[in-house]
Design an enzyme around this catalytic site. Sequence first.
Site, PDB file in Angstrom:
ATOM      1  N   GLU A  51       9.730  85.890   6.375  1.00 43.47           N
ATOM      2  CA  GLU A  51      11.091  86.169   7.124  1.00 43.47           C
ATOM      3  C   GLU A  51      12.098  87.576   7.255  1.00 43.47           C
ATOM      4  O   GLU A  51      12.401  87.807   8.032  1.00 43.47           O
ATOM      5  CB  GLU A  51      11.740  84.724   7.962  1.00 43.47           C
ATOM      6  CG  GLU A  51      11.041  83.852   8.227  1.00 43.47           C
ATOM      7  CD  GLU A  51      10.420  83.089   7.385  1.00 43.47           C
ATOM      8  OE1 GLU A  51       9.602  83.103   6.136  1.00 43.47           O
ATOM      9  OE2 GLU A  51       9.314  82.497   8.157  1.00 43.47           O
ATOM     10  N   HIS A  86      14.290  72.309   8.535  1.00 40.57           N
ATOM     11  CA  HIS A  86      13.386  72.364   9.779  1.00 40.57           C
ATOM     12  C   HIS A  86      14.375  71.685  10.926  1.00 40.57           C
ATOM     13  O   HIS A  86      13.642  71.918  12.028  1.00 40.57           O
ATOM     14  CB  HIS A  86      12.000  72.116   9.863  1.00 40.57           C
ATOM     15  CG  HIS A  86      10.973  72.622   8.747  1.00 40.57           C
ATOM     16  ND1 HIS A  86      11.546  72.884   7.202  1.00 40.57           N
ATOM     17  CD2 HIS A  86       9.847  73.644   9.059  1.00 40.57           C
ATOM     18  CE1 HIS A  86      10.378  73.174   7.230  1.00 40.57           C
ATOM     19  NE2 HIS A  86      10.221  74.376   7.803  1.00 40.57           N
TER      20      HIS A  86
END
Lengths: 738, 437
Positions: free
Chosen positions: A466, A536
């Site tokens: 990312e 998450h």
Amino acid sequence: MSTTTPLTYSTECTELRTTREDWDAAAPELLESMLVQMHTIRIFEEVILQLAAEGLVHGPAHSSIGQEGAAVGSILALRGADGVNGTHRGHHQFLAKGLAYLFPNGMSIIDGIKNDQVTEFIRRTMSEILGLKAGFSGGRGGSMHLQWLEAGALGTNAIVGGGVPLAAGNAWAQRHDAEVHDDGGQAGGMGVTVTYFGDGASNIGSTLETLNLAAAWRLPLCFYIENNLYAVSTHVADVTGEPRLAARGPGFGIRSWRVDGMDPLAVYLAQKAAVDHMRAGKGATLIEAETYRFFHQNGPFPGSAFGYRTKEEEKQWRDRDPLAKLAAEMTRRGLLTDEQLSDLTSHITEQITRIVDEITEKDPESAKGARRIRPILWPDPAAVDTDIRSEPALTGTALGEENEDGTVQRRFVDAIADVLGRRMDMDPGVLVLGEDVHRLKGGTNGATRGLKDAYPERVLGTPISENAFAGLAGGLSMTGRYKPVVEFMYSDFLWVAADQIFNQIGKARHMFGGQSSMPVVLRSKVAMGAGYGSQHSMDPAGIFANNPGWRIVAPSTPHDYIGLMNTALELQDPVLVLEHVDLYGTKGGIPEGNLDYQLPVGKAAVRRTGEGVTVLSYLNMVDVSLQAAEQRPDLDPEVIDLRWLDRASLDWDTIGASIQKTNNVLIVEQGARGTSYGGWLSDEIQRRFFDYLDQPIQRVTGKEAAPSISKVLEAAANADLNDVLAGFDEVARNLGRS
Amino acid sequence: MATIITMPAVVADATEAALQDWLVKIGDTIAAGQPIAEIETEKATVELQAEFPGTIGRLLIQPGTSVGVGEPIAVLVEAGEDEASVDKQIASAGGTSHSLAEHPVPEDTEAPTTRRDTRPTAPDATQEPSRNAQGRDSRIFGSPLARKLAKELGVDLAALAGSGPNGRILRGDVEAARRQQAAIPETTPTPEETVVLPPAETQQAPGVQNFQDEPLSGMRKAIARRLTESKTTVPHFYVSIDVEMDALLALRKQINEGSLPAGHKATVNDLVLKALGGALVDVPAANASWQGGAIRRYSTVDVSVAIATADGLLTPVVRGLESLSLSSLGRTMGDYKERAGTGRIRQQELEGGSFSLTNLGMYGTREFSAILNPPQAGILAVGAAEQRPVVRDGQLAVATVMSCTLSADHRVIDGAVAAQLLAAFKARIENPLSILL
């Protein structure tokens, strides 16, 4: 018995050394340009160190003295339109790129830097380093953030390795430009980008992730390591098992060179080879230039003064001074006399001294005749917060609220794909990238369904890195030609990308004095309730709201998603678009045949009018709040869907009018209290509306812990309808009711 | 158990009141209803009556001291109660347990010198009971909004009981307190206090003071506030009429020569008041007041009468005018005037009424218009009854004429109603027997 066979890398890693033949073959004009540039940098840096010693440089002055050849030899192998960026030690690269841009046909010993444009360039560079308003970034960037986009100087960076992913974005744009214009490999080939960094940055994730990404996508990006052996005081051999840093390249499939950084011609030749490789479309390259800074990390003292290296070592390297090496070769070839060299250095010194005299004056308060910055040159402190974001100038059609006529029902997740497809269709600069966005029928949730087939070159399935691909998007957006739409499969991944998201994308516009915009759109999935557990399940709104630069939209309906995404893509700012998994499957009305409408910046929606208590919420919790409100008609709640969450875009008019009416506030969000959004919001509300509050600002949030996998524990961690009802109970209790 | 007597809210919007004088002393045994103190409010000096019988155990306030409404001022004890229980009781009421120094400690308590415990004794004579010492010993909790609203509306938070958690005072509490002030329409925001005009410049030489600033009395403050409020928030309109007084004056002469008890004379004002009362019976639409969300219509006729005193104006209400005999009216008015002169009008005598009557005729004023007294619907200002030329059937004649001006609140009554009221009033005055019937 098992057998072993050696595995060889698929790419080469070579060391390049010059010979006398190379020097004899070098064009005299090239050597003259090198000489003028290197002496200009050397003298400039000496002046900066002098100013630092006088206390006139606020913050560190990372001198590049000793490393001039490593930068100049490299940059003279580039074109003006090629891009470079660098790190905190970037004066030499910046000056070399600027001078090369101003003199595309080379510099001469006779003329030196006698040129108004050069004088202005040096004056602006020095002003920036001193933090003055005449600097390229108005003094905001200083020594470590030098940017001159026109010259291809994309901006130096104080985060070690932080600029590397951004350079990859520029390189992607160059490659795509070449492909679109169909001249890849021809007419000089595609543009290239060189990202300069040191031995220290060779070990950080940003760099390593980008090595992989650039190799995978065959970007025309050169990783240029100025290996000066020391990360501050730490020797390269102390912190890596392979101190030959060029050896990092082949592991990623990147063609690599090692070269003597004290030999500017060797550098030039290596860079030339790398540029040819890249322009030919063969992908990324890596050059390790072995070099040496003659001084400590910063300031006017040698490293030996701090005990981490010896004077003998420093003398050995000083004996290999690239300026002396170049002058010796030119003298040998009869291209330079001692008198010419002396004239050149004295006139460069004179020019730069004149600039210093324009910037400084005698300090009237000093008895010792010290200098000071002329007060008139400082930037206006009132402008401290300008350029954090753009001033929105939207061109599209703003469609206020839901248009009942011609409304068709559409699933939320399909509306995402609809509007992204529409924008990609209308704007060739829009691209989509993220993990698996190109597969699985539109990524993990179908939000990019159909886009890969329609726009194969602009839908990029990324490696799981990312930080690198967020930074690449930042670099793309800085070109002004591309509007990347990044997907974070889960919002928690912001932490692994935090440097690029906050230090780079969020700050760049302001830090560089508004020179470059950052129109990145980041789609970030909030997956609370999906059973994905502690790592998450976060709502990142609070984190983004508390960092500068980002705008945040939080659509709760398909209609809003389309309108807000259109606005987000029109804005010149980084915009976080929050998507909640609970909403993906919901349906809502959208105007038929219109995917171009925009919702105005900073406009909330009142979803239920009431007189009793103002409920502020966003995303899926708007609907939950509405359900709860129906159960408490006695409290007559007014439910506001904030839609825009960031500091600059929050709809204070709507919020204020409501609070002044109801005098009670309940902020409703689903996620954990620690990283929550409402903390910031309630702080702001109590200061703005203190006199209108009849009770403390009440809040509904999840618990402190990140939600667990276990279904019951997850439900307990997240706020739900019962928690909102409990919030209403608390509001009632504070009203003396039950 | 000891009973705490607190400063009552004698006037609805008062935040504090001054204890003028104690009418009892420590150790007195008192009966329920017995006056124990005189309290001066903005408008009136009232007697505070004991609600319960008992013995005065403590007097907590110096005469002449202003005290917040709701603060303890005295303690009643029952037979056999000791000092400790009194202290405890006072402490729980948030007051000081110190008694007034100049009031002697009751004889049945021990002399301070013989005390062995460290319990506080009567304070030394130099100690002045301070405002703080009398105040609550914990701060008042109110929401930001409630505090702001209270300040704007002039509501004393200390007088309120909060309905929020831990007694926090909320917006609703302040508004409820405000609604009790019938004078102020609920939905009309109250403007700030009296507008203070800058003093006019004078040509006086510098350094020579040709004026003296006189501190405002409570009554003057009340007049300033109430009338500013009225004039700035009530939509006044004015209707005038001339009435011929000869018949009424003749009737009055007849009455005063006849039946009334000695010493009681019917005044012109009494008759005018009766005429106004009759007119309000004739035009019931005018017998009303503004209540913010409603117009209140009355079944009886209560009219305030302005009485000038040395300190300012008092407006006690004459009630039941529709059935009040002229002699009763005369007695009531005589009583009001007498007590107004000595500041003894009771608060409840100042409250209510749909109309006011004000008369400056005795000063020769020909006509004037008055500021009405909210929430009343109107005020009738009458001037002097004087001989004026009048025209009758084309002939000039002389008649005793009085000019009257009605100031009316247009929210309550419209122009036609006001005109009808004046017409009825004129008819009553000019046919004075109707006043007596």
